[in-house]
Structure formats: C-alpha cells, structure tokens
Write an enzyme that holds these catalytic residues in place. Structure first.
Site, PDB file in Angstrom:
ATOM      1  N   CYS A  39      -0.286   8.700 -13.552  1.00 60.71           N
ATOM      2  CA  CYS A  39      -0.364   9.484 -14.779  1.00 60.71           C
ATOM      3  C   CYS A  39       0.973   9.408 -15.520  1.00 60.71           C
ATOM      4  CB  CYS A  39      -0.659  10.945 -14.474  1.00 60.71           C
ATOM      5  SG  CYS A  39      -2.091  11.162 -13.439  1.00 60.71           S
ATOM      6  N   ARG A  98       0.894   2.422 -17.730  1.00 59.80           N
ATOM      7  CA  ARG A  98       0.652   2.959 -16.384  1.00 59.80           C
ATOM      8  C   ARG A  98      -0.830   3.158 -16.106  1.00 59.80           C
ATOM      9  NH1 ARG A  98       5.325   5.856 -14.558  1.00 59.80           N
ATOM     10  NH2 ARG A  98       4.019   7.332 -13.454  1.00 59.80           N
ATOM     11  N   TRP A 145      -4.717   9.670 -14.844  1.00 59.91           N
ATOM     12  CA  TRP A 145      -5.431   8.638 -14.070  1.00 59.91           C
ATOM     13  C   TRP A 145      -6.131   9.425 -12.965  1.00 59.91           C
ATOM     14  CZ3 TRP A 145      -5.646   3.197 -14.221  1.00 59.91           C
ATOM     15  CH2 TRP A 145      -6.123   2.571 -13.077  1.00 59.91           C
ATOM     16  N   ASN A 190       1.979  15.422 -12.585  1.00 54.60           N
ATOM     17  CA  ASN A 190       1.716  14.131 -11.938  1.00 54.60           C
ATOM     18  C   ASN A 190       1.861  14.331 -10.445  1.00 54.60           C
ATOM     19  OD1 ASN A 190       1.506  12.867 -14.335  1.00 54.60           O
ATOM     20  ND2 ASN A 190       3.391  11.673 -14.165  1.00 54.60           N
ATOM     21  N   GLY A 191       1.090  13.571  -9.664  1.00 54.72           N
ATOM     22  CA  GLY A 191       1.189  13.664  -8.212  1.00 54.72           C
ATOM     23  C   GLY A 191      -0.051  14.339  -7.655  1.00 54.72           C
ATOM     24  N   GLU A 200      -4.924 -13.829   2.678  1.00 59.76           N
ATOM     25  CA  GLU A 200      -4.364 -13.142   1.512  1.00 59.76           C
ATOM     26  C   GLU A 200      -2.996 -13.733   1.135  1.00 59.76           C
ATOM     27  OE1 GLU A 200      -5.406 -11.406  -0.754  1.00 59.76           O
ATOM     28  OE2 GLU A 200      -3.688 -10.407  -1.624  1.00 59.76           O
ATOM     29  N   LYS A 202      -2.253 -15.390  -2.464  1.00 65.09           N
ATOM     30  CA  LYS A 202      -1.145 -14.974  -3.342  1.00 65.09           C
ATOM     31  C   LYS A 202      -0.348 -16.193  -3.773  1.00 65.09           C
ATOM     32  CE  LYS A 202      -2.089 -12.088  -4.190  1.00 65.09           C
ATOM     33  NZ  LYS A 202      -3.192 -11.344  -4.232  1.00 65.09           N
ATOM     34  N   GLU A 205      -2.272 -18.527  -6.172  1.00 63.63           N
ATOM     35  CA  GLU A 205      -2.516 -17.907  -7.485  1.00 63.63           C
ATOM     36  C   GLU A 205      -1.319 -18.057  -8.425  1.00 63.63           C
ATOM     37  OE1 GLU A 205      -5.485 -14.077  -7.105  1.00 63.63           O
ATOM     38  OE2 GLU A 205      -3.521 -13.865  -6.181  1.00 63.63           O
ATOM     39  N   HIS A 210      -9.124 -27.684  15.542  1.00 63.08           N
ATOM     40  CA  HIS A 210     -10.469 -28.192  15.277  1.00 63.08           C
ATOM     41  C   HIS A 210     -10.553 -28.921  13.946  1.00 63.08           C
ATOM     42  CE1 HIS A 210     -11.868 -26.228  18.849  1.00 63.08           C
ATOM     43  NE2 HIS A 210     -11.381 -25.068  18.436  1.00 63.08           N
ATOM     44  N   LYS A 241      -7.430 -10.702 -14.672  1.00 65.92           N
ATOM     45  CA  LYS A 241      -7.275  -9.531 -13.811  1.00 65.92           C
ATOM     46  C   LYS A 241      -8.629  -8.950 -13.428  1.00 65.92           C
ATOM     47  CE  LYS A 241      -4.853  -6.485 -11.690  1.00 65.92           C
ATOM     48  NZ  LYS A 241      -4.392  -7.010 -10.384  1.00 65.92           N
TER      49      LYS A 241
HETATM   50  C1  G6P Z   1      -9.984 -11.482  -9.885  1.00 62.14           C
HETATM   51  C2  G6P Z   1      -8.519 -11.130  -9.694  1.00 62.14           C
HETATM   52  C3  G6P Z   1      -8.213 -10.971  -8.205  1.00 62.14           C
HETATM   53  C4  G6P Z   1      -9.135  -9.948  -7.594  1.00 62.14           C
HETATM   54  C5  G6P Z   1     -10.610 -10.314  -7.820  1.00 62.14           C
HETATM   55  C6  G6P Z   1     -11.512  -9.177  -7.436  1.00 62.14           C
HETATM   56  O1  G6P Z   1     -10.211 -12.769  -9.435  1.00 62.14           O
HETATM   57  O2  G6P Z   1      -7.689 -12.121 -10.258  1.00 62.14           O
HETATM   58  O3  G6P Z   1      -6.870 -10.542  -8.041  1.00 62.14           O
HETATM   59  O4  G6P Z   1      -8.878  -9.849  -6.233  1.00 62.14           O
HETATM   60  O5  G6P Z   1     -10.835 -10.557  -9.214  1.00 62.14           O
HETATM   61  O6  G6P Z   1     -11.262  -8.117  -8.294  1.00 62.14           O
HETATM   62  P1  G6P Z   1     -11.585  -6.600  -7.994  1.00 62.14           P
HETATM   63  O7  G6P Z   1     -11.137  -5.886  -9.240  1.00 62.14           O
HETATM   64  O8  G6P Z   1     -13.072  -6.517  -7.804  1.00 62.14           O
HETATM   65  O9  G6P Z   1     -10.852  -6.202  -6.789  1.00 62.14           O
END
Ligand code: G6P
Length: 604
Positions: free
Chosen positions: A2, A27, A75, A99-100, A480, A484, A487, A503, A599
């Site tokens: 927030c 934010r 938020w 906030n919090g 993951e 990262k 990406e 394998h 995103k």
């Molecule tokens: C997109 C983003 C990823 C994310 C995926 C799922 O590909 O670039 O970073 O993990 O969507 O998104 P979500 O909002 O459902 O976690």
C-alpha cells in the site's frame, strides 16, 4: 504494497495528496482514498480502482486555504478491494490510514465490539481508529490516547491519524513498515511511505525508525518520540529523481524485489504462522473434508513453486499431489474426481491458461483454491477459496518475490493440512514454524554475497548452455534458477534432476557446459555430490552452491542457513536470482523488461 501520504499546508490539499499517491502507483493498488481536515470539518473520499476514479469523485472539492490531509492507496490483504475497505477508515471523529498488518486485530475487534463499537469494514486497520477514540474518551489527551493505542498493536504498521479533537496535528507511527516525514522552507509538512511521494515537495526528510512515533503541526513542527521519550530529529536533504526513488535506489526493479523478499515474507507469514499452529482465516473448518488428492495447475515460475511444494504436501500432509502445466492440463481431457482439491497458483491472477484450467475444474465440481498475489483478479474471483501471497506489486517480468511468497504460502498450507489430518505431531509443527520464522533472515541479501555474484558472473557469459541440477525440492528450484537465467540473459539454461543427468544430458558435458549444482546439506547431499562428480569427470565447468566445500568445482558459493531443508532452499533461491541478474547486467540486457516476455499473459 500500500501507499501512504500526508500533508499540512496551504496548497490545494486534495491535489497535493493525489499527486503524492500518483508517485506511489508503482507499488500497485486496487483502491484509493483521502481525508481532508479544515476548520474542524473532515471530508473523506474513496474509490475502487485507479486514481482517476478518485479524482472523478473529488472533482467539485477544492480545498484551498490552510488545512491537512491523509491519503492511501490500498493493496487488499484483509477484505476485498471495495470502497468500504479502502482507507482512510473513520471512527466518530477521527480518520486513519495504515500500511502493514495488525496481527492481533481480531482480538482487538472482538474487544471493541463487545463494548458496542460498530465496524464498517473487514480490514484490520479499522481497529486502530476505534481503539484511539476509546482511549481518548478514557484519557482525554489525544497524544496519550495515541501512545496507548500503539501499545496495543502487534504486527507491522505505518500509521497516520487525524482527529477533530486535535485539529492542528497529524499523528504518525512506524513499526515495520516504511514512513518518511519531511518539510520545506514554506513550513509545509509531508508524509510518505516512500520518498518518491516527497521528491520535489519536501527539502528535508526524516526516515523514521521502527518504534518511532509522534505528531506534527505547523506551530510545533515535527515532534518525534521513541519508547516514551522525545527523540532528536535526524534530518537529511532529499535529493534524487522519482524513478530511482521508485526503485528504492536499486538499479532495477528485479534487484529491488530480490532485496524485498525478506520483508514480504514477513508479511506473508504474519498472522498465519502462530506460535504453535498455522492459521488461515481465509479457510473454513471443512475446507479439507473428503479430499484425497491435490491437483496443482500453473504456468512458468508459478508452476515451479507448485512442483516444489508438491514434495511438502506428500511428505508433511501425506496427501497425494499432482502438478501440471496449465496449458497441457486444459487439453489432455483430464479425469477429474470431486475428491480432489484443485489448486491454481498465479502471481497476476490473470494468466489465461491457468484461469481456463480453473474453470474446467470448477465445472467438474472440484473444490478450488487460488494461491495468488492480486486480490479481485479473475482467478481470485473464480476460485472457491483464495490465499493471497502478500508480495506487493512485482514489476520485474522475471518473477522473484512472487515465487518466494508462493512457496511460503504452500509450505504453511501443507502444515495446515498436516494439522487437520494429524499427520504431524504438535511438536513437529512447532519445529516447522520456528524454521518458517527464520526464513526472512535466510533470504536477506548480504553485500558480500552480492559482490561475489557480481564478480563470478563474468565467467558465465558464453558457453553452450547451463544445467541447473538438484534433487528433491531442489530439482524444482533448479528449474526456477534455469528459468530466471534464460528469461533475462537469453542464454540456454535447463533445470534437471541431478540423478537424471546420466540418462542423456551428460552427453553434452565439456568445459563449455556450465553446471550450477544445488548441493544442500540436509537433502541427499552425498547423492547430489556423486552426480556432480560424474559431470566434473567429464570436464564440465561446475558452480557449486552448498554449505559444504566441494573440491571438484570451479566456483563455489558458500551457504550458511543449513539447519532446515527450506532455509537451504530459500537461501539458494536468492543466489540463483542474483546470478541471473548479474549475468544479464553484464550482457547489457533490459533486466526488467526482457525481450519477448510479458508480465501477465492473458492469451493462450
Ligand atoms: C508469464 C511471466 C512469468 C510467470 C507466468 C505465470 O510468463 O513472464 O514470470 O511466471 O507468466 O504468471 P502468473 O501471473 O500466472 O504467475
């Protein structure tokens, strides 16, 4: 999460507040509101959605002359993003923004309700204003009443309060959530939860410390207190531009979000990981009745968090768990059984494939649960139950803190189910909760580690590919870590179960193949070690991440939090995030907006 602003002065108070809130838009928020006090009269306006809705509502309101005001962008964490739940919250004669999270708000609310106080909203915040008014009625001194209020609050908060019984002052407090107070030569006073809201307005600011509180007025200036005694003002000149203020001084939003993980995990666990039990006020007593399978469905990073936590659901809650990529699930004509709990995980709550999978499960009569970061998103609206991850807005396309908070929520959920099914003893649950509470420390980025990752990254800018390898929970973490890196560096990277290398993938091993080996002490250390030795014997270049020194590696990153598999998991998560970040920076890529990625993916 927030945003908070406050102002005392002669400018158009509404415009100053809305301008400040606009600087905090980055934010993320789902509703906004302001309250303005002039000539002993308070006017308040709230609106759901963007600031333009609030501006629309306040069109005819133009408070010129002297006065004061507080404003907020919310938020949602406790209660839906509605106008009633938006701040400022009012009592009979006072208004508050916060906030919090007030961890003990339920206890306080019950107490106040028993005394006849009527609550309008579902928020934790509203207890603050009612408690203040109750204290004022008993004590008769607003400052003492404010102090007495703060004494009762547990959790994290940054608070601004205005009251008609003391119309010249704004009361403030900070405990665990940021708050800045500033002034200028004209004698105007400004508040903000980030300095972005004060740049161009205040010339001097005080970054409040936890436990600071006090009041301000034009006549008295800023009166600061700490633990009951006056505190000297440590004023600093306010410099800098708005964008860098939004990034909190970091080079990229992704970097800021990596650093934020420690704080947002505190928010995620607050009020949920209690001393000896896990509590989710969002779930009811019958939530898990009749369930014999968990089916998780998600995309991208969210899929990886689900896969990681499937190990916990089976191991701790002793419940069969399957995990599927949402775009695959949709078209495989899955056999769905109503005894299945269908869990979707999504940062945005808008991912089309995940949303469609959820709709399919719902129409097949399954109970559905969303693990999501955005309240009121399509996925949250569709699901029967929701657990919000409380990560705050995530701006970097490469997800970091959203992943961390998803894992944390599901770890707590697996313990919650274990409690319900009695698959763990109360002592075992208490031990896990202790481990949960140590995670904010395990994910804190220390400067030495970050410097090391910066230096080390220069050796990993070429080659024909990366393998991230791990076993058990550390296999999804390897997925993951690889995701990262690819990406934001555009280098080829794959995650593999360490035991699977022999394998097939090991055929690629040579000096130009970089292997990032996740070698936790608490989970199959010897087995991973043998797998890494096999790669090392084929001359692969090895970057080992481990609490144990490993002779056969080329680079070594030492980890320290090795008392529990999950603390190893979270610490290694941060290291792989920093590696991806620094490789990308060296390659000159756009870290926050990598090519070809979005995103939120709202198409199939
Ligand atoms: C997109 C983003 C990823 C994310 C995926 C799922 O590909 O670039 O970073 O993990 O969507 O998104 P979500 O909002 O459902 O976690």
């Amino acid at each position: 999460m927030c945003g908070i602003v406050g102002y005392i002065g002669e400018e158009n108070i509404k415009e100053v507040l809305v301008d400040g809130l606009r600087e905090l838009e980055y934010r993320g928020y789902d509703s906004a509101g302001i309250a303005v006090l002039q000539e002993n009269d308070i006017q308040s306006f709230k609106a759901v959605g963007k600031l333009k809705n609030l501006e629309e509502k306040t069109k005819g309101f133009n408070p010129h002359a002297f006065g004061m005001g507080i404003g907020h962008t919310r938020w949602a964490t406790h209660g839906k993003p509605t106008e009633i739940n938006a701040h400022p919250h009012l009592g009979e004669f006072s208004y508050v923004v916060h906030n919090g999270i007030i961890e003990n708000y339920q206890e306080l609310k019950k107490e106040l309700q028993a005394e006849g106080v009527h609550f309008l909203s579902q928020t934790d915040t509203e207890v603050i204003v009612h408690l203040f008014e109750k204290n004022y009625k008993a004590i008769g001194d607003p400052f003492k009443a404010f102090e007495a209020t703060l004494e009762r609050l547990e959790g994290a908060f940054a608070v601004l309060l205005m009251t008609k019984v003391d119309p010249d002052r704004i009361y403030f407090a900070k405990h665990g959530s940021p708050m800045i107070v500033g002034n200028n030569a004209k004698g105007e006073i400004f508040f903000g939860s980030s300095d972005a809201a004060l740049i161009g307005k205040a010339t001097e600011v005080i970054y409040l410390d936890d436990g600071d509180y006090g009041y301000t007025s034009v006549e008295e200036g800023i009166k600061l207190f700490h633990e009951g005694t006056p505190k000297a003002l440590n004023k600093k000149p306010l410099i800098g531009d708005k964008i860098s203020a939004q990034k909190g001084g970091f080079r990229f939003f992704m970097e800021k979000e990596i650093y934020e993980q420690s704080d947002v995990i505190v928010d995620t666990i607050m009020g949920r990981a209690l001393d000896n039990e896990i509590q989710f006020e969002e779930l009811d007593a019958h939530f898990f009745d009749g369930i014999d399978l968990i089916q998780i469905c998600a995309c991208g990073t969210s899929y990886n968090s689900g896969l990681a936590c499937s190990y916990l659901f089976e191991r701790q809650a002793k419940i069969r768990t399957q995990v599927e990529i949402a775009s695959e699930f949709r078209y495989k004509e899955p056999l769905l059984d109503p005894k299945t709990l269908f869990v979707v995980i999504s940062q945005s709550g808008e991912t089309a494939d995940t949303l469609e999978a959820l709709k399919m499960a719902k129409s097949a009569g399954l109970k559905t649960l969303a693990i999501c970061n955005v309240d009121n998103s399509s996925i949250v609206r569709e699901a029967d139950y929701t657990l919000l991850t409380r990560a705050g807005i995530e701006k970097g396309v490469a997800s970091t803190k959203a992943f961390a908070t998803q894992v944390m929520v599901m770890w707590m959920l697996s313990l919650y189910i274990a409690q319900h099914k009695k698959t763990m003893t109360p002592e075992e649950i208490a031990t896990e909760i202790k481990a949960i509470r140590r995670i904010p420390a395990a994910v804190k980025v220390n400067t030495r580690l970050h410097e090391k990752m910066k230096r080390l990254s220069k050796r990993y800018l070429h080659g024909h590919g990366f393998f991230f390898i791990g076993r058990d929970l550390f296999y999804p973490l390897a997925l993951e870590g690889a995701l990262k890196l690819k990406e934001i560096s555009y280098l080829h990277a794959e995650g593999y179960p360490a035991g699977e290398m022999k394998h097939g993938p090991i055929a690629l091993a040579d000096a130009e193949l970089f292997t990032v080996a996740l070698m936790p002490r608490t989970v199959h250390y010897d087995k991973v070690k043998s797998n890494v030795e096999e790669l090392s014997a084929r001359d692969a270049t090895i970057l080992a991440i481990s609490p144990e020194r490993f002779e056969l590696c080329d680079d070594y990153v030492h980890t320290y939090h090795s008392d529990h598999p999950m603390s190893e998991f979270f610490e290694m998560m941060v290291i792989t995030q920093l590696l991806a970040l620094e490789v990308s920076v060296r390659l000159g890529n756009d870290v926050d907006m990598p090519r070809n990625l979005a995103k939120s993916v709202t198409v199939e």
